[in-house]
Design a protein around this motif. Structure first.
Motif, short mmCIF file in Angstrom:
data_model
loop_
_atom_site.label_atom_id
_atom_site.label_comp_id
_atom_site.label_asym_id
_atom_site.label_seq_id
_atom_site.Cartn_x
_atom_site.Cartn_y
_atom_site.Cartn_z
N ARG A 77 0.84 -1.20 0.00
CA ARG A 77 0.00 0.00 0.00
C ARG A 77 0.88 1.25 0.00
N ILE A 78 1.94 1.25 0.79
CA ILE A 78 2.87 2.38 0.82
C ILE A 78 3.52 2.55 -0.55
N GLN A 79 3.92 1.46 -1.14
CA GLN A 79 4.52 1.50 -2.48
C GLN A 79 3.56 2.14 -3.48
N ALA A 80 2.27 1.80 -3.39
CA ALA A 80 1.27 2.35 -4.30
C ALA A 80 1.04 3.84 -4.04
N LEU A 81 0.99 4.24 -2.77
CA LEU A 81 0.76 5.64 -2.44
C LEU A 81 1.91 6.53 -2.93
N LEU A 82 3.11 6.00 -2.93
CA LEU A 82 4.28 6.81 -3.29
C LEU A 82 4.63 6.73 -4.78
N ALA A 83 3.94 5.88 -5.53
CA ALA A 83 4.18 5.79 -6.96
C ALA A 83 3.96 7.16 -7.62
N TYR A 118 9.13 15.82 3.64
CA TYR A 118 7.85 16.41 4.03
C TYR A 118 6.76 16.03 3.03
N ASP A 119 7.10 16.06 1.75
CA ASP A 119 6.14 15.67 0.70
C ASP A 119 5.73 14.21 0.84
N ILE A 120 6.68 13.34 1.19
CA ILE A 120 6.34 11.92 1.40
C ILE A 120 5.32 11.80 2.54
N GLY A 121 5.52 12.56 3.60
CA GLY A 121 4.54 12.54 4.69
C GLY A 121 3.16 12.92 4.21
N GLN A 122 3.06 13.96 3.39
CA GLN A 122 1.77 14.37 2.86
C GLN A 122 1.12 13.26 2.04
N ARG A 123 1.92 12.53 1.28
CA ARG A 123 1.38 11.47 0.43
C ARG A 123 0.98 10.24 1.23
N LEU A 124 1.54 10.10 2.43
CA LEU A 124 1.20 8.96 3.29
C LEU A 124 0.01 9.25 4.20
N ALA A 125 -0.45 10.49 4.23
CA ALA A 125 -1.52 10.88 5.16
C ALA A 125 -2.77 10.01 5.06
N PRO A 126 -3.19 9.53 3.86
CA PRO A 126 -4.39 8.68 3.82
C PRO A 126 -4.32 7.44 4.69
N LEU A 127 -3.14 6.97 5.02
CA LEU A 127 -3.02 5.79 5.87
C LEU A 127 -3.65 6.01 7.24
N LEU A 143 7.30 7.17 -7.49
CA LEU A 143 8.58 7.04 -6.82
C LEU A 143 8.92 5.56 -6.64
N PRO A 144 10.09 5.11 -7.08
CA PRO A 144 10.44 3.70 -6.88
C PRO A 144 10.73 3.41 -5.41
N VAL A 145 10.00 2.46 -4.85
CA VAL A 145 10.17 2.06 -3.45
C VAL A 145 10.48 0.57 -3.43
N GLU A 146 11.66 0.22 -2.97
CA GLU A 146 12.08 -1.19 -2.91
C GLU A 146 11.32 -1.92 -1.81
N LEU A 147 10.85 -3.12 -2.11
CA LEU A 147 10.30 -4.01 -1.08
C LEU A 147 11.46 -4.80 -0.51
N ASN A 148 11.82 -4.51 0.74
CA ASN A 148 13.05 -5.01 1.34
C ASN A 148 12.73 -6.07 2.39
N ASP A 149 13.29 -7.27 2.21
CA ASP A 149 13.06 -8.35 3.18
C ASP A 149 14.31 -8.64 4.02
#
Length: 258
Positions: A89-95, A141-150, A97-103
């Motif tokens: 969900r975070i990856q989708a909200l930030l698209a 700061y912009d990333i925080g704004q994009r994550l606000a729907p969570l 922007l490439p966000v690696e899924l890290n295990d």
């Protein structure tokens, strides 16, 4: 589902994980009083890397990312589950922007040294989002704004760092010391800006003078605050449930939205 609060914790010395003191006591009270979240997204000062990544493991490991502390601290385990669905969900909200899924990463001490007091049962899923060290403060700061729907989806957004974090001037001994005047002045100025909702100077903190330079010699512990305040809704109440300066130059201030 009511909107979840968001909170920035000043996590301070890793030994807080083992200690019962005024800071950790307030962390426990915060956990008791918050609505129970569906999951936690934590942005920790200690996952500061070139790039954006989010933990995707179902069982993130407890990382002891420090040296020179008592053996008991290395034995702390915080076995909270992960949440791959939240990571996606975070990856989708930030698209896009490439966000690696890290295990490979897990929960570092910026996360677990606080959460072991806030949610000691370790029964709420936790996901960490890295801080991209190559990006300016405005990006975070912009990333925080994009994550606000969570927050409307039952997710507790946590930032873990310190508003003032100067280890060069920190008193490592056991004796208590008074806060440095520059640390107090910067914290007071930051609190006023937070209360007024004037985030622009906080994003452009390099313009805030000598006190800011001393308080934020490196940005890693400061940037998690920007993620949290980026989620703030207009006229949303803000409070400081934890206060204090440790060792003269580490602000333990917590900033809570909602």
């Amino acid at each position: 589902m009511p909107i979840m609060p968001a909170i920035f914790f000043g996590h301070g010395n890793p030994m807080n994980a083992l200690q019962r003191n005024p800071y950790t006591g307030r962390w426990a009270e915060i956990g008791a009083n918050l609505p129970r979240p569906k999951a936690i997204l934590c942005v920790s000062a200690h996952w500061y890397i070139p790039g954006a990544a989010v933990t995707v493991s179902t069982a993130p490991r407890t990382i002891h990312d420090f040296g020179g502390f008592p053996r008991e601290l290395y034995e702390v385990d915080y076995p909270a589950p992960g949440d791959p669905d939240l990571a996606h969900r975070i990856q989708a909200l930030l698209a896009p922007l490439p966000v690696e899924l890290n295990d490979r990463w897990g929960l570092d001490h910026g996360t677990w040294s606080v959460l072991c007091h806030v949610y000691p049962q370790a029964d709420i899923p936790v996901v960490q989002l890295s801080i991209d060290e190559t990006r300016p403060a405005s990006f975070h700061y912009d990333i925080g704004q994009r994550l606000a729907p969570l927050r409307e989806e039952g997710i507790l957004i946590v930032g873990s760092g310190n508003l003032v974090h100067n280890l060069h001037t920190y008193a490592w001994g056991q004796h208590a010391v008074d806060p440095f005047a520059w640390a107090v002045r910067f914290e007071q100025d930051a609190r006023s800006l937070l209360q007024s909702g004037d985030h622009r100077p906080l994003v452009h903190y390099e313009t805030l003078g000598r006190e800011a330079q001393l308080s934020i010699p490196t940005p890693d512990h400061y940037l998690p605050l920007l993620y949290v305040i980026g989620t703030r809704a207009e006229r949303e109440p803000l409070s400081f449930p934890v206060e204090g300066v440790d060792g003269g130059s580490i602000s333990m201030l917590a900033v809570q939205l909602g």
